[in-house]
Design a protein around this motif. Structure first.
Motif, PDB file in Angstrom:
ATOM      1  N   THR A 359       0.817  -1.218   0.000  1.00 11.43           N
ATOM      2  CA  THR A 359       0.000   0.000   0.000  1.00 11.43           C
ATOM      3  C   THR A 359       0.846   1.262   0.000  1.00 11.43           C
ATOM      4  O   THR A 359       0.571   2.213  -0.737  1.00 11.43           O
ATOM      5  N   SER A 360       1.899   1.286   0.818  1.00 12.56           N
ATOM      6  CA  SER A 360       2.739   2.485   0.882  1.00 12.56           C
ATOM      7  C   SER A 360       3.456   2.735  -0.435  1.00 12.56           C
ATOM      8  O   SER A 360       3.614   3.886  -0.857  1.00 12.56           O
ATOM      9  N   VAL A 361       3.872   1.663  -1.109  1.00  8.15           N
ATOM     10  CA  VAL A 361       4.526   1.812  -2.414  1.00  8.15           C
ATOM     11  C   VAL A 361       3.516   2.309  -3.445  1.00  8.15           C
ATOM     12  O   VAL A 361       3.838   3.175  -4.271  1.00  8.15           O
ATOM     13  N   CYS A 362       2.304   1.800  -3.396  1.00  7.39           N
ATOM     14  CA  CYS A 362       1.253   2.278  -4.311  1.00  7.39           C
ATOM     15  C   CYS A 362       0.992   3.768  -4.120  1.00  7.39           C
ATOM     16  O   CYS A 362       0.842   4.515  -5.091  1.00  7.39           O
ATOM     17  N   ASN A 363       0.962   4.199  -2.873  1.00  5.19           N
ATOM     18  CA  ASN A 363       0.744   5.625  -2.594  1.00  5.19           C
ATOM     19  C   ASN A 363       1.864   6.477  -3.179  1.00  5.19           C
ATOM     20  O   ASN A 363       1.626   7.547  -3.748  1.00  5.19           O
ATOM     21  N   ALA A 364       3.104   5.998  -3.021  1.00  6.07           N
ATOM     22  CA  ALA A 364       4.250   6.737  -3.567  1.00  6.07           C
ATOM     23  C   ALA A 364       4.221   6.742  -5.092  1.00  6.07           C
ATOM     24  O   ALA A 364       4.571   7.750  -5.728  1.00  6.07           O
ATOM     25  N   LEU A 365       3.807   5.635  -5.699  1.00  9.84           N
ATOM     26  CA  LEU A 365       3.712   5.570  -7.161  1.00  9.84           C
ATOM     27  C   LEU A 365       2.648   6.542  -7.677  1.00  9.84           C
ATOM     28  O   LEU A 365       2.844   7.203  -8.705  1.00  9.84           O
ATOM     29  N   MET A 366       1.530   6.644  -6.968  1.00  6.17           N
ATOM     30  CA  MET A 366       0.496   7.606  -7.373  1.00  6.17           C
ATOM     31  C   MET A 366       1.041   9.030  -7.353  1.00  6.17           C
ATOM     32  O   MET A 366       0.803   9.819  -8.276  1.00  6.17           O
ATOM     33  N   ALA A 367       1.792   9.356  -6.289  1.00  6.25           N
ATOM     34  CA  ALA A 367       2.365  10.703  -6.191  1.00  6.25           C
ATOM     35  C   ALA A 367       3.363  10.952  -7.308  1.00  6.25           C
ATOM     36  O   ALA A 367       3.422  12.058  -7.870  1.00  6.25           O
TER      37      ALA A 367
END
Length: 716
Positions: A359-367
């Protein structure tokens, strides 16, 4: 009177025991045992008890003590220390307390130092520290006390202050703490995150105590080295380690860890040069060190260096057949440049190593994708994340807010709440910004109610500031003022927000009143404050006041105006018709005017019909941003006002030749039910498009019946 036996009756030592242990000691103990039973005196029993205790036959020692009581012999100060030692070795606290009672009854505590020390050891080893401290406080003469175990017990059980107090008392009695004691105290400081105290203890140990540190000392300090929040202290400790390196003789593993921790400490204090130098001296680099160095380079703006370290990290971890941590990816992804392909490469790495499901990696990828302008990719990652957390929702809502797609942002918020994900202060701050931008009053009021219900209103001033700004943008200045009055701890953002809210209200002069009230309350205005004031002056046409506040920035408040302040002054002059004065102001600016300054002047030319100056200004704007359709439209409207239709037509042809397309206007309509609908000019995508145009046609018929003549000479 015979005492009951507290231990099972044990036979005398056998020949096998004699052979398996130290023969002379056990043999002599057996002889003393026999003699004690034969002569039955206190002295003979004392000798035998001492002998058994010295060879660790504690059960035999205690049985002899009980036999001594059965013979109605009275133990003395030579008996009890060895009996208590055997109780400690066998974990017999209950029997030890009975022996303690006998010592007190015979008047040997606290007068006899050896008995007192034995009892203190009993309570230190087997009882609570509170009870041990009570025993310690009852001992008046502490010359023979074992200070180091007492201090160690205090520090290991969370009584750091008491341990420090005992250490000071110990030194005042003329004793010096051992190195292990110093290390225990430092370790206790480290456990409590008392970093400054740990460093003070280390300094005291080497200066006043005269004790040289050992490898355990530095091993204890490893945990706090990366957290020292003082560049000077980390340098001081680094120098201390270098000075004592040869004397201590640190092994290669410990030395490598010390250097790694020092590098992390320098990185934590933004001393990137020192951190980078030590980083290359570390043989076995761990994940924490890589992250510290990368973060330090990112914070200092050296993104290229940060990516070099990240590449080295990826290579080493790939060689060791282990993936990079999720935290490392979330650290580096949001910093990927818009034109760089590094973000795509890191995404590919995360995909290959199955890290893109985190989840944290997905959030960073979105940013990262939002920064690249690829909103579609960001949305795809969000939809593919099946374990969305609050940060995921906040990220995607902020992305759509950033591109002014407020309708989607509101839908995402509704979807977020339908999944029972609790919004936080960041969610509402972002949502309120949407409401303020599109004047969505009912959603703002609903959010206000929800914020109050969730207890976020008084807890977070940022939420109150956002709510105040939203009401101001929606034209509800009284509500904005009410929110401002309810803020318990106002900050500069609060004052700037309320001053800005009044600048476009029916009472813009209130901005100046609030400005003076703010200073009376002890707040010093900043650049944003003056921007709000200058906009208020422009809205009211107060040229004199605008120039006064502009000049006072440097003369009274010591601030150098930036481009935004210059644009405000140009806009103020242009609105009141002082166009050439505004042009002169632009020409003497100490900084290069940007498109905003020239467009403010162009807007004034259109308002006052100054076509000649408008053409000059437009040429400047076309040089700065030739594809901005707004400048072409303003010049076109100016031609139309002057009835220069041929010039207007030629301008439209030129726009078409240069590929300049007019950005369609977007309007928002809030219905009585609180729904928000957005429309483009000539929009036919709305679900109720047919009904809307039918109503518009009916309105046009009514207008024609009333002989209304529309103005058709403007390009909006």
């Amino acid at each position: 009177m015979a005492a009951p036996s507290l231990l099972p009756s044990l036979p005398l030592p056998s020949n096998h025991q004699i052979r398996s242990c130290s023969a002379p000691s056990l043999a002599s103990a057996k002889q003393l045992h026999d003699r004690a039973l034969r002569h039955a005196t206190t002295v003979s029993f004392n000798h035998a008890i001492r002998a058994y205790t010295s060879i660790s036959l504690h059960s035999h020692s205690l049985n002899l003590y009980l036999s001594m009581l059965q013979f109605d012999l009275i133990p003395n100060e030579y008996t009890f220390p060895f009996v208590i030692k055997s109780c400690v070795s066998l974990n017999l606290l209950s029997m030890g307390r009975q022996v303690y009672a006998s010592v007190v009854k015979l008047g040997l505590f606290p007068s006899d130092n050896f008995c007192a020390c034995a009892i203190l050891e009993l309570y230190l080893e087997l009882a609570s520290l509170d009870h041990a401290l009570l025993v310690f406080d009852r001992i008046p003469v502490r010359k023979f006390i074992k200070w180091n175990p007492m201090i160690k017990a205090c520090t290991q059980n969370g009584y750091l202050e008491k341990g420090l107090e005992l250490m000071d008392e110990m030194t005042s009695e003329g004793f010096q703490p051992e190195i292990s004691t110093w290390n225990d105290v430092i370790c206790s400081c480290v456990d409590r995150r008392e970093i400054n105290l740990a460093l003070d203890i280390l300094r005291k140990m080497t200066s006043k105590g005269g004790v040289k540190p050992n490898p355990a000392t530095f091993y204890t300090l490893l945990a706090i080295l990366p957290s020292i929040s003082s560049g000077n202290k980390i340098k001081e400790l680094h120098g201390f380690i270098l000075r004592n390196l040869e004397l201590i003789g640190l092994g290669p593993v410990v030395l490598d860890r010390v250097i790694s921790s020092l590098a992390s400490g320098y990185a934590h204090n933004k001393l990137v040069k020192y951190a980078h130098r030590l980083f290359h001296q570390v043989r076995l680099k761990i994940n924490l060190l890589f992250n510290s160095i990368i973060e330090a380079f990112l914070d200092s703006g050296q993104h290229k260096k940060a990516f070099e370290i990240f590449s080295e990290m990826a290579f080493q971890f790939g060689y060791d057949a282990r993936p990079i941590s999720n935290f490392s990816l979330t650290l580096i992804l949001p910093k990927c440049a818009q034109i760089s392909k590094r973000g795509l490469e890191i995404h590919a790495y995360a995909y290959r190593n199955n890290l893109d499901q985190d989840t944290s990696v997905c959030n960073a990828l979105m940013a990262m994708y939002a920064k690249r302008g690829d909103i579609t990719a960001a949305g795809r990652i969000f939809q593919g994340n099946f374990d969305k957390d609050r940060v995921s929702w906040n990220t995607i809502i902020s992305i759509y807010t950033m591109i002014c797609d407020f309708s989607t942002a509101f839908k995402l918020f509704d979807e977020m709440t339908s999944y029972e994900v609790r919004p936080d202060e960041y969610t509402f701050t972002c949502l309120l910004n949407c409401c303020g931008f599109c004047s969505y009053l009912k959603q703002a009021m609903a959010s206000h109610a929800q914020i109050l219900k969730m207890g976020l209103y008084d807890a977070y001033p940022a939420v109150q500031n956002a709510l105040m700004d939203t009401y101001g943008n929606c034209g509800c200045i009284k509500d904005a003022q009410k929110v401002f009055d309810e803020i318990g701890s106002k900050d500069m953002i609060s004052w700037n927000t309320i001053i800005s809210s009044y600048r476009f209200s029916t009472d813009p002069g209130m901005s100046f009143t609030l400005f003076h009230t703010m200073q009376e309350r002890g707040y010093r205005p900043n650049r944003i404050t003056f921007t709000a004031l200058l906009w208020a002056c422009s809205h009211m046409g107060l040229v004199k006041d605008a120039l006064y506040y502009f000049e006072s920035m440097s003369t009274k408040y010591g601030m150098t105006p930036d481009l935004g302040h210059y644009c405000c002054v140009v806009d103020c002059l242009a609105r009141v018709g002082e166009l050439y004065r505004a042009l002169e102001f632009i020409n003497v600016m100490p900084i290069e005017p940007d498109a905003h300054c020239w467009s403010a002047l162009l807007n004034g030319c259109w308002i006052h019909g100054q076509l000649e100056l408008a053409e000059i200004v437009t040429k400047k704007l076309f040089d700065l941003d030739p594809n901005h359709s707004g400048y072409w439209v303003l010049l076109s409207n100016t031609y139309a006002d002057a009835s220069r239709w041929s010039d207007k037509k030629q301008l439209r042809v030129t726009m078409k030749e240069k590929g300049v397309k007019k950005t369609p206007g977007l309007s928002w309509v809030e219905t009585s039910t609180g729904e928000l609908h957005s429309f483009f000019n000539g929009d036919k995508l709305h679900a109720q498009c047919h009904d809307i145009y039918s109503v518009l046609d009916g309105l046009m018929e009514h207008l024609r019946d009333e002989d209304y003549v529309p103005v058709l000479n403007l390009d909006l």
